[in-house]
Scaffold this motif. Structure first.
Motif, PDB file in Angstrom:
ATOM      1  N   ALA A 317       0.832  -1.206   0.000  1.00  0.00           N
ATOM      2  CA  ALA A 317       0.000   0.000   0.000  1.00  0.00           C
ATOM      3  C   ALA A 317       0.865   1.254   0.000  1.00  0.00           C
ATOM      4  O   ALA A 317       0.539   2.256  -0.663  1.00  0.00           O
ATOM      5  N   ARG A 318       1.965   1.225   0.695  1.00  0.00           N
ATOM      6  CA  ARG A 318       2.867   2.386   0.715  1.00  0.00           C
ATOM      7  C   ARG A 318       3.525   2.605  -0.646  1.00  0.00           C
ATOM      8  O   ARG A 318       3.930   3.724  -0.966  1.00  0.00           O
ATOM      9  N   ARG A 319       3.631   1.527  -1.431  1.00  0.00           N
ATOM     10  CA  ARG A 319       4.172   1.652  -2.787  1.00  0.00           C
ATOM     11  C   ARG A 319       3.082   1.947  -3.820  1.00  0.00           C
ATOM     12  O   ARG A 319       3.368   2.104  -5.001  1.00  0.00           O
ATOM     13  N   GLY A 320       1.819   1.949  -3.383  1.00  0.00           N
ATOM     14  CA  GLY A 320       0.716   2.133  -4.317  1.00  0.00           C
ATOM     15  C   GLY A 320       0.381   0.881  -5.087  1.00  0.00           C
ATOM     16  O   GLY A 320      -0.086   0.949  -6.226  1.00  0.00           O
ATOM     17  N   GLU A 321       0.573  -0.300  -4.465  1.00  0.00           N
ATOM     18  CA  GLU A 321       0.363  -1.573  -5.145  1.00  0.00           C
ATOM     19  C   GLU A 321      -0.516  -2.491  -4.304  1.00  0.00           C
ATOM     20  O   GLU A 321      -0.851  -2.193  -3.153  1.00  0.00           O
ATOM     21  N   VAL A 322      -0.882  -3.631  -4.893  1.00  0.00           N
ATOM     22  CA  VAL A 322      -1.559  -4.726  -4.188  1.00  0.00           C
ATOM     23  C   VAL A 322      -0.668  -5.953  -4.310  1.00  0.00           C
ATOM     24  O   VAL A 322      -0.214  -6.291  -5.399  1.00  0.00           O
ATOM     25  N   ASP A 323      -0.395  -6.625  -3.202  1.00  0.00           N
ATOM     26  CA  ASP A 323       0.496  -7.780  -3.192  1.00  0.00           C
ATOM     27  C   ASP A 323      -0.222  -8.953  -2.529  1.00  0.00           C
ATOM     28  O   ASP A 323       0.144  -9.403  -1.442  1.00  0.00           O
ATOM     29  N   GLY A 324      -1.267  -9.447  -3.183  1.00  0.00           N
ATOM     30  CA  GLY A 324      -2.027 -10.549  -2.619  1.00  0.00           C
ATOM     31  C   GLY A 324      -3.285 -10.788  -3.428  1.00  0.00           C
ATOM     32  O   GLY A 324      -3.514 -10.157  -4.456  1.00  0.00           O
ATOM     33  N   PRO A 325      -4.146 -11.702  -2.970  1.00  0.00           N
ATOM     34  CA  PRO A 325      -5.382 -12.001  -3.693  1.00  0.00           C
ATOM     35  C   PRO A 325      -6.256 -10.761  -3.804  1.00  0.00           C
ATOM     36  O   PRO A 325      -6.443 -10.034  -2.836  1.00  0.00           O
ATOM     37  N   GLY A 326      -6.792 -10.529  -5.004  1.00  0.00           N
ATOM     38  CA  GLY A 326      -7.531  -9.308  -5.252  1.00  0.00           C
ATOM     39  C   GLY A 326      -9.020  -9.518  -5.388  1.00  0.00           C
ATOM     40  O   GLY A 326      -9.579 -10.571  -5.025  1.00  0.00           O
ATOM     41  N   ALA A 327      -9.687  -8.509  -5.930  1.00  0.00           N
ATOM     42  CA  ALA A 327     -11.139  -8.539  -6.048  1.00  0.00           C
ATOM     43  C   ALA A 327     -11.604  -9.705  -6.906  1.00  0.00           C
ATOM     44  O   ALA A 327     -12.632 -10.332  -6.606  1.00  0.00           O
ATOM     45  N   TRP A 328     -10.866 -10.022  -7.981  1.00  0.00           N
ATOM     46  CA  TRP A 328     -11.272 -11.148  -8.815  1.00  0.00           C
ATOM     47  C   TRP A 328     -11.259 -12.447  -8.014  1.00  0.00           C
ATOM     48  O   TRP A 328     -12.150 -13.293  -8.176  1.00  0.00           O
ATOM     49  N   ASP A 329     -10.275 -12.630  -7.159  1.00  0.00           N
ATOM     50  CA  ASP A 329     -10.212 -13.840  -6.339  1.00  0.00           C
ATOM     51  C   ASP A 329     -11.400 -13.914  -5.383  1.00  0.00           C
ATOM     52  O   ASP A 329     -11.954 -14.992  -5.139  1.00  0.00           O
ATOM     53  N   GLY A 330     -11.799 -12.760  -4.849  1.00  0.00           N
ATOM     54  CA  GLY A 330     -12.997 -12.729  -4.012  1.00  0.00           C
ATOM     55  C   GLY A 330     -14.236 -13.095  -4.793  1.00  0.00           C
ATOM     56  O   GLY A 330     -15.109 -13.826  -4.297  1.00  0.00           O
ATOM     57  N   TYR A 331     -14.352 -12.576  -6.008  1.00  0.00           N
ATOM     58  CA  TYR A 331     -15.497 -12.911  -6.873  1.00  0.00           C
ATOM     59  C   TYR A 331     -15.493 -14.391  -7.234  1.00  0.00           C
ATOM     60  O   TYR A 331     -16.545 -15.063  -7.152  1.00  0.00           O
ATOM     61  N   ALA A 332     -14.346 -14.923  -7.638  1.00  0.00           N
ATOM     62  CA  ALA A 332     -14.271 -16.335  -8.031  1.00  0.00           C
ATOM     63  C   ALA A 332     -14.686 -17.235  -6.875  1.00  0.00           C
ATOM     64  O   ALA A 332     -15.418 -18.217  -7.062  1.00  0.00           O
ATOM     65  N   ALA A 333     -14.229 -16.917  -5.678  1.00  0.00           N
ATOM     66  CA  ALA A 333     -14.594 -17.725  -4.511  1.00  0.00           C
ATOM     67  C   ALA A 333     -16.097 -17.696  -4.275  1.00  0.00           C
ATOM     68  O   ALA A 333     -16.713 -18.731  -3.968  1.00  0.00           O
TER      69      ALA A 333
END
Length: 357
Positions: A317-333
């Protein structure tokens, strides 16, 4: 320029000013949220919990009192909109996640949302689309979903072994998910949506494939099962690549918290979750057997995974990034679990209905 674009443009400055901590608001300070507050305060570097919000004001005040500089904000949407908040952890009940995650996206605020992303596949897809629109404008993703097992050292080691070809082509995955007990309101549907959902994400993570179909079998129920519920369940997941994942979900064992995963490949197999590290079986001398303890609950078994998850989320977050499962992974689940609940009731193999990625 919109508010979201203004914040999105401002956030990278955090990476340029390492002396400034990421200012985090935690929404929901029940068991999981309170753990996250303590973790961010005492075991994660580069972050400061500046606000907490909870429907139970007394609980929020108690948690805030343990963190210097932390204040209580009664309205969670006001906490998200607060100019002193850089990022948000959502640990509120699932029915509030959609509104809160969408508010974070609208404001351009990085967010770690505990599962579920939302309560159904349709609303989860709406979150995916909202983030896609934000990404198209800013080039940045914001949403991470709290599938903490991906950060567990044993799962990371197993993933590296599979990806490196150490087992040959993976063919079958065996999963065990057991709890000592669950509350009296815990239904068979919740076994799918709240427990098996983790194995759904594990299967997608390890195999890099979507799940195409679900079958749910109901063995004879234990006498310790919640009244009128099926416990255990056997869940079969079929992937788009023709692999099969079987899940034994048993939430009233009376023993402890047991989570095991075994990948069987063309050239060997490997298992984690024995409280003994990764156990690998290949051609060669037989290994020694051993007996180990069983964790009492998920916080002990996956405590290290939560620490790593939060640290990596803060750093990203401090780098302005996401480093893990994202919204698509939540939707797929959510899409797979919806098929799982349908299969639970019908007794039939059910095809997963998902949008193309």
């Amino acid at each position: 320029m919109t508010t979201a674009e203004t914040r999105a443009g401002a956030l990278p400055a955090l990476a340029d000013v390492p002396v400034r901590d990421l200012r985090v608001a935690v929404l929901g300070v029940g068991m999981m949220g309170a753990d996250h507050v303590a973790r961010l305060h005492s075991r994660v570097s580069g972050a400061q919990v500046v606000a907490v919000s909870d429907a139970f004001a007394e609980k929020a005040e108690q948690v805030a009192a343990g963190v210097p500089g932390c204040r209580v904000v009664g309205d969670p949407l006001a906490a998200i909109a607060d100019d002193d908040v850089d990022a948000v952890v959502i640990a509120t009940p699932g029915q509030f996640h959609e509104e809160q995650v969408l508010a974070c996206i609208e404001r351009g605020t990085p967010v770690l949302c505990e599962k579920p992303l939302t309560m159904d596949a349709g609303s989860s897809l709406a979150v995916v689309r909202a983030e896609d629109e934000h990404t198209a404008r800013t080039g940045r993703r914001l949403v991470q979903v709290g599938f903490m097992r991906r950060f567990d050292p044993e799962y990371a080691e197993l993933k590296a072994l599979v990806d490196g070809g150490g087992l040959g082509e993976p063919l079958v995955v065996h999963c065990t998910h057991r709890n000592a007990s669950v509350p009296p309101y815990f239904t068979s549907e919740m076994m799918v949506n709240d427990s098996v959902v983790h194995e759904v994400d594990v299967a997608r993570f390890l195999l890099d494939e979507e799940i195409a179909a679900v079958t749910v079998l109901r063995p004879r129920a234990t006498r310790h099962a919640v009244a009128d519920q099926s416990d255990p369940l056997l869940v079969l997941l079929e992937t788009t690549g023709g692999r099969v994942v079987d899940v034994e979900c048993f939430v009233s064992t009376g023993v402890g918290y047991e989570v095991r995963t075994e990948v069987v490949g063309e050239d060997g197999s490997a298992m984690i979750g024995l409280d003994a590290g990764l156990v690998r079986a290949t051609a060669g001398p037989a290994g020694a057997s051993r007996s180990t303890g069983i964790a009492p609950d998920f916080r002990q078994r996956f405590g290290r995974a939560y620490d790593i998850e939060l640290q990596r989320w803060v750093d990203a977050a401090r780098r302005g990034e996401v480093d893990g499962p994202g919204a698509w992974d939540g939707y797929a689940a959510q899409a797979v679990c919806a098929a799982g609940v349908e299969a639970l009731h019908s007794g039939q193999r059910t095809v997963v209905r998902m949008e193309a990625r």
